[in-house]
Design a protein around this motif. Structure first.
Motif, mmCIF file in Angstrom:
data_model
loop_
_atom_site.group_PDB
_atom_site.id
_atom_site.type_symbol
_atom_site.label_atom_id
_atom_site.label_comp_id
_atom_site.label_asym_id
_atom_site.label_seq_id
_atom_site.Cartn_x
_atom_site.Cartn_y
_atom_site.Cartn_z
ATOM 1 N N ARG A 1 0.246 -1.314 -0.494
ATOM 2 C CA ARG A 1 -1.090 -2.421 -0.218
ATOM 3 C C ARG A 1 -0.834 -3.301 0.370
ATOM 4 O O ARG A 1 -1.891 -4.117 1.725
ATOM 5 C CB ARG A 1 -1.865 -3.142 -1.206
ATOM 6 C CG ARG A 1 -3.020 -2.141 -2.195
ATOM 7 C CD ARG A 1 -4.002 -3.185 -3.036
ATOM 8 N NE ARG A 1 -3.197 -3.260 -4.211
ATOM 9 C CZ ARG A 1 -3.186 -4.191 -5.043
ATOM 10 N NH1 ARG A 1 -4.978 -4.058 -5.370
ATOM 11 N NH2 ARG A 1 -2.580 -4.472 -6.541
ATOM 12 N N ASP B 1 1.184 -5.441 4.187
ATOM 13 C CA ASP B 1 1.381 -5.219 5.539
ATOM 14 C C ASP B 1 3.201 -4.573 5.431
ATOM 15 O O ASP B 1 2.811 -3.565 6.433
ATOM 16 C CB ASP B 1 0.868 -5.624 5.952
ATOM 17 C CG ASP B 1 -0.113 -5.921 6.137
ATOM 18 O OD1 ASP B 1 -0.988 -5.601 6.175
ATOM 19 O OD2 ASP B 1 -0.932 -7.648 6.573
ATOM 20 N N THR C 1 3.818 3.792 4.781
ATOM 21 C CA THR C 1 3.126 3.365 5.484
ATOM 22 C C THR C 1 2.782 1.945 4.304
ATOM 23 O O THR C 1 1.967 1.987 3.040
ATOM 24 C CB THR C 1 2.010 4.025 4.169
ATOM 25 O OG1 THR C 1 2.360 5.591 5.413
ATOM 26 C CG2 THR C 1 0.478 4.279 5.358
ATOM 27 N N GLY D 1 -0.201 -1.772 3.778
ATOM 28 C CA GLY D 1 -2.037 -2.130 4.445
ATOM 29 C C GLY D 1 -2.505 -0.777 3.209
ATOM 30 O O GLY D 1 -3.812 -0.258 4.306
ATOM 31 N N ALA D 2 -2.308 0.103 2.292
ATOM 32 C CA ALA D 2 -2.981 1.158 1.889
ATOM 33 C C ALA D 2 -3.398 1.259 0.939
ATOM 34 O O ALA D 2 -2.526 1.420 -0.129
ATOM 35 C CB ALA D 2 -2.377 2.885 2.615
ATOM 36 N N GLU E 1 -8.043 4.011 -3.126
ATOM 37 C CA GLU E 1 -9.468 4.595 -3.122
ATOM 38 C C GLU E 1 -10.669 5.723 -4.298
ATOM 39 O O GLU E 1 -11.201 5.750 -4.576
ATOM 40 C CB GLU E 1 -10.402 4.608 -2.180
ATOM 41 C CG GLU E 1 -10.623 3.470 -0.676
ATOM 42 C CD GLU E 1 -10.969 2.536 -1.340
ATOM 43 O OE1 GLU E 1 -11.368 2.281 -1.806
ATOM 44 O OE2 GLU E 1 -9.743 1.030 -0.855
ATOM 45 N N LEU F 1 -6.669 7.179 1.251
ATOM 46 C CA LEU F 1 -6.282 5.950 1.230
ATOM 47 C C LEU F 1 -7.880 4.601 2.114
ATOM 48 O O LEU F 1 -8.569 5.680 2.849
ATOM 49 C CB LEU F 1 -5.538 5.320 2.339
ATOM 50 C CG LEU F 1 -4.083 6.547 1.907
ATOM 51 C CD1 LEU F 1 -3.278 6.195 3.186
ATOM 52 C CD2 LEU F 1 -3.848 6.306 0.633
ATOM 53 N N SER F 2 -7.825 3.912 1.897
ATOM 54 C CA SER F 2 -8.280 2.791 2.124
ATOM 55 C C SER F 2 -8.903 3.270 3.913
ATOM 56 O O SER F 2 -10.051 2.924 4.217
ATOM 57 C CB SER F 2 -8.701 1.672 2.438
ATOM 58 O OG SER F 2 -6.554 1.330 2.233
ATOM 59 N N SER F 3 -7.915 3.400 4.360
ATOM 60 C CA SER F 3 -7.940 3.674 6.307
ATOM 61 C C SER F 3 -8.855 5.107 6.283
ATOM 62 O O SER F 3 -9.427 5.597 7.563
ATOM 63 C CB SER F 3 -6.986 4.003 6.730
ATOM 64 O OG SER F 3 -5.897 5.258 6.539
ATOM 65 N N GLY F 4 -8.842 5.743 5.101
ATOM 66 C CA GLY F 4 -9.735 7.174 5.472
ATOM 67 C C GLY F 4 -8.518 8.306 5.412
ATOM 68 O O GLY F 4 -9.177 9.077 5.613
ATOM 69 N N ASP F 5 -6.888 8.045 5.698
ATOM 70 C CA ASP F 5 -6.783 9.094 5.823
ATOM 71 C C ASP F 5 -6.616 9.476 4.738
ATOM 72 O O ASP F 5 -6.833 8.595 3.146
ATOM 73 C CB ASP F 5 -5.001 8.678 6.063
ATOM 74 C CG ASP F 5 -4.961 8.398 7.264
ATOM 75 O OD1 ASP F 5 -5.782 8.725 8.324
ATOM 76 O OD2 ASP F 5 -4.103 6.981 7.784
#
Length: 342
Positions: free
Chosen positions: A159, A161, A219, A221-222, A225, A239-243
């Motif tokens: 999570r 950065d 990675t 900032g992930a 979800e 992931l929170s980014s949608g990836d």
């Protein structure tokens, strides 16, 4: 911990405690020809532990405790074989064994697809697989390094950065922990509360950097979800980014949640008799300055003492202070009982 890793703490702060302070790691290294180097290899540290035990006449009963009872001012410990030991005192020093934390989003995965870094001692079984390592601390970087060495396609997901690396050999932090172990209990309540309410920011030892950077994708900032086990025996992570990531296994380097109620050998009646810290810290036993709980003769050290006595007791840095506090107190208690004819 993994067999071929290192102790991240500077070796000057990982000696065990004996009465004369003579069974140090410096002496062990001198007598056995072991290099006293930082970082210190885990196998050498284990050898030091058994060397210490032999010289200090420590006796082991290699069985799990399944129950600890208190009655009539005596403590009875029952092992898995049914053997019982009874005495006036017991010190619970079980470390992190029962406190592995797995986030809810990952806890629904079957154990065959999801493990915690605790107890993960080798990674060859993951050779050729895709493995997601969740976390940004020391254990995450250790797992990623060893997965890479084992021929796995690993990726770090976390999570934050970016990862935070510690100072080169943790000398300053080791000294601070030892000072904290000696001082924390006597601090004013306001200072204790400030320490309790300050979130711990995990770091990664610098020696791990060349094992991971440029070799294992990371990675930041992930957050995870969703985690689903597919019919193909793989895990789909959203992931929170949608990836998304499709992996063969997930290793959770997600830390620990200390909770007295998770000790499986303490029956409910005894748990109810142990006074707890206040409010959100009820997961911890309330201890005296001698590490004794409200149940006479029952002591807690290590991570379970880290609220009353401070964060140093989640590390080996708190060991000496615990020994030098508890053992003289027990000797004094025994002497008083002898005088009274007990």
């Amino acid at each position: 911990m993994p067999q071929n890793m290192f102790i991240r703490t500077n070796p000057r702060y990982i000696s065990f405690s004996d009465k004369e302070n003579s069974l140090t790691i410096d002496r062990f290294c001198a007598e056995t020809g072991t290099p006293l180097e930082s970082p210190f290899p885990r196998p050498a540290f284990v050898e030091y532990a058994f060397w210490f035990a032999r010289h200090a006449n420590v006796e082991f009963t290699p069985e799990l405790v399944v129950r600890l009872d208190y009655a009539a001012s005596a403590i009875t410990v029952t092992t898995e074989s049914g053997t019982r030991f009874t005495g006036a005192h017991a010190i619970v020093a079980t470390g992190l064994q029962h406190f592995s934390y797995i986030p809810d989003v990952l806890s629904g995965l079957p154990p065959s697809l999801r493990t915690h870094t605790f107890g993960q001692t080798e990674f060859n079984r993951f050779k050729g697989q895709k493995v997601a390592v969740i976390g940004s601390g020391q254990s995450a970087w250790e797992a990623a390094a060893l997965l890479h060495l084992a021929g796995c396609e690993a990726e770090l997901l976390f999570r934050r950065d970016a990862v935070r690396y510690a100072e080169e050999d943790n000398t300053a932090s080791g000294l601070r922990l030892i000072e904290s172990a000696e001082q924390f209990y006597r601090l004013p309540l306001e200072q204790k509360q400030e320490r309790w309410n300050t979130p711990r920011q995990g770091t990664v030892a610098l020696f791990l950097k060349p094992y991971v950077e440029g070799k294992v994708p990371a990675t930041g900032g992930a957050s995870i979800e969703q985690a689903e086990a597919g019919p193909d025996g793989k895990v789909r992570l959203t992931l929170s980014s949608g990836d998304t990531r499709i992996v063969d296994h997930v290793i959770c380097a997600t830390g620990y949640r200390i909770d007295l109620d998770l000790l499986p050998f303490l029956p409910s009646g005894l748990l109810a008799a142990i006074r707890r810290e206040d409010g959100p810290f009820r997961r911890f036993p309330l201890l005296s300055q001698h590490f004794e709980s409200s149940v006479p003769g029952l002591f807690f050290v290590g991570s379970l003492a880290s609220h009353t006595h401070g964060p140093a007791f989640g590390f080996i840095a708190g060991l000496r202070q615990a020994c030098r506090t508890i053992i003289p107190y027990l000797a004094h208690t025994r002497e008083q009982s002898a005088r009274k004819g007990f």
